[in-house]
Design a protein around this motif. Structure first.
Motif, mmCIF file in Angstrom:
data_model
loop_
_atom_site.group_PDB
_atom_site.id
_atom_site.type_symbol
_atom_site.label_atom_id
_atom_site.label_comp_id
_atom_site.label_asym_id
_atom_site.label_seq_id
_atom_site.Cartn_x
_atom_site.Cartn_y
_atom_site.Cartn_z
ATOM 1 N N SER A 26 0.819 -1.087 0.091
ATOM 2 C CA SER A 26 -0.025 0.065 0.099
ATOM 3 C C SER A 26 0.823 1.252 -0.012
ATOM 4 O O SER A 26 0.275 2.435 -0.126
ATOM 5 N N SER A 27 2.174 1.280 0.492
ATOM 6 C CA SER A 27 2.864 2.323 0.409
ATOM 7 C C SER A 27 4.529 1.869 -0.308
ATOM 8 O O SER A 27 5.056 0.997 0.181
ATOM 9 N N ALA A 58 1.120 0.886 -10.303
ATOM 10 C CA ALA A 58 -0.142 1.244 -10.270
ATOM 11 C C ALA A 58 -0.973 0.199 -10.899
ATOM 12 O O ALA A 58 -2.325 -0.052 -10.552
ATOM 13 N N ASP A 74 -4.040 -1.779 -8.932
ATOM 14 C CA ASP A 74 -5.419 -1.449 -9.499
ATOM 15 C C ASP A 74 -6.471 -2.256 -9.113
ATOM 16 O O ASP A 74 -6.606 -3.472 -9.353
ATOM 17 N N PRO A 75 -7.778 -1.947 -8.192
ATOM 18 C CA PRO A 75 -8.213 -0.670 -7.823
ATOM 19 C C PRO A 75 -7.629 -0.435 -6.220
ATOM 20 O O PRO A 75 -8.241 0.611 -5.837
ATOM 21 N N GLN A 76 -6.716 -1.136 -5.719
ATOM 22 C CA GLN A 76 -6.308 -0.802 -4.380
ATOM 23 C C GLN A 76 -5.707 0.344 -4.625
ATOM 24 O O GLN A 76 -4.724 0.754 -5.430
ATOM 25 N N PRO A 77 -5.815 1.372 -3.571
ATOM 26 C CA PRO A 77 -5.131 2.840 -3.471
ATOM 27 C C PRO A 77 -3.784 2.499 -3.024
ATOM 28 O O PRO A 77 -3.400 1.545 -2.145
ATOM 29 N N VAL A 78 -2.751 3.192 -3.520
ATOM 30 C CA VAL A 78 -1.288 2.892 -3.062
ATOM 31 C C VAL A 78 -0.637 4.386 -3.024
ATOM 32 O O VAL A 78 -1.297 5.286 -3.704
ATOM 33 N N ARG A 79 -0.087 4.401 -1.984
ATOM 34 C CA ARG A 79 0.686 5.669 -1.715
ATOM 35 C C ARG A 79 2.094 5.497 -2.383
ATOM 36 O O ARG A 79 3.147 4.748 -1.792
#
Length: 218
Positions: free
Chosen positions: A4-5, A24, A28-33
């Motif tokens: 996630s980061s 990315a 996708d579609p998991q949010p990532v920092r």
């Protein structure tokens, strides 16, 4: 591993953009920092200010090497795992990076599908090594012979630690090992830290490599 980061460290704009795109697409579609740095100084600054699960690190940077950054991370950013993604594939550099704590070593000249598969293996607790790199590593592991087997080195790993290391060598993550052995994940992590300390390594990949060189694993 929960990706996630992610920090990407590369001074080549095209390579950096490519890795960012692959990450990315993979998540996708998991949010990532996602953060980027072009040199060691900026990478260290980001790692001190933010927490990352993974760092994708080029080997050759304007102010040092990826190995230097990974060694620093073992002391200052222990929550982040690091994978080298580089065009540089000299044996000395490969072994230095793995011993410093890199959990994988990938080559930039692989196509997008190969890199995506390697990154996906990280999510399952794997340690991605480019096939060409893996062959070079295996070339340095002494082959056992029926008449003169290599004696195991005098490294005081317990029977439990050897069992866990054997499962690590088979590609199991800590959660899977805990389930197989009916132990807590914290217990497995404690054993893993002890293995690292006794073998003087900083990653799963390096632990398996050192154990095979020492004759502790087949």
């Amino acid at each position: 591993m929960e990706l996630s980061s992610i920090l990407i460290v590369d001074d080549d704009a095209a390579s950096l953009a490519r890795l960012a795109r692959l990450v990315a697409e993979l998540l996708d579609p998991q949010p990532v920092r996602l953060r980027t740095a072009a040199n060691l100084a900026d990478a260290r600054d980001l790692l001190q200010r933010e927490s990352f699960a993974l760092a994708l690190v080029d080997m050759q940077l304007p102010d040092g090497t990826g190995t230097e950054l990974i060694a620093w991370m073992q002391q200052q950013a222990t929550q982040a795992q690091a994978v080298i993604v580089s065009a540089f594939a000299e044996e000395e550099a490969i072994f230095a990076a793995l011993r410093a704590g890199a959990v994988g070593y990938l080559l930039k000249d692989r196509d997008d599908i190969e890199l995506r598969v390697a990154l996906r293996s990280l999510q399952r607790g794997g340690a991605p090594i480019d096939p060409m790199i893996a062959r070079r590593i295996l070339a340095f592991v002494p082959a056992a012979t029926p008449t003169a087997p290599a004696p195991a080195a005098s490294v005081p790993l317990s029977e439990r630690e050897l069992g866990i290391l054997g499962l690590v060598a088979q590609g199991y993550g800590n959660r899977e090992i805990a389930e197989l052995l009916s132990l807590s994940r914290l217990t497995i992590e404690a054993h893993t830290r002890n293995i690292y300390r006794k073998l003087a390594v900083g990653s799963r990949t390096a632990a398996v490599f050192e154990a095979r060189v020492l004759g502790l694993l087949p």
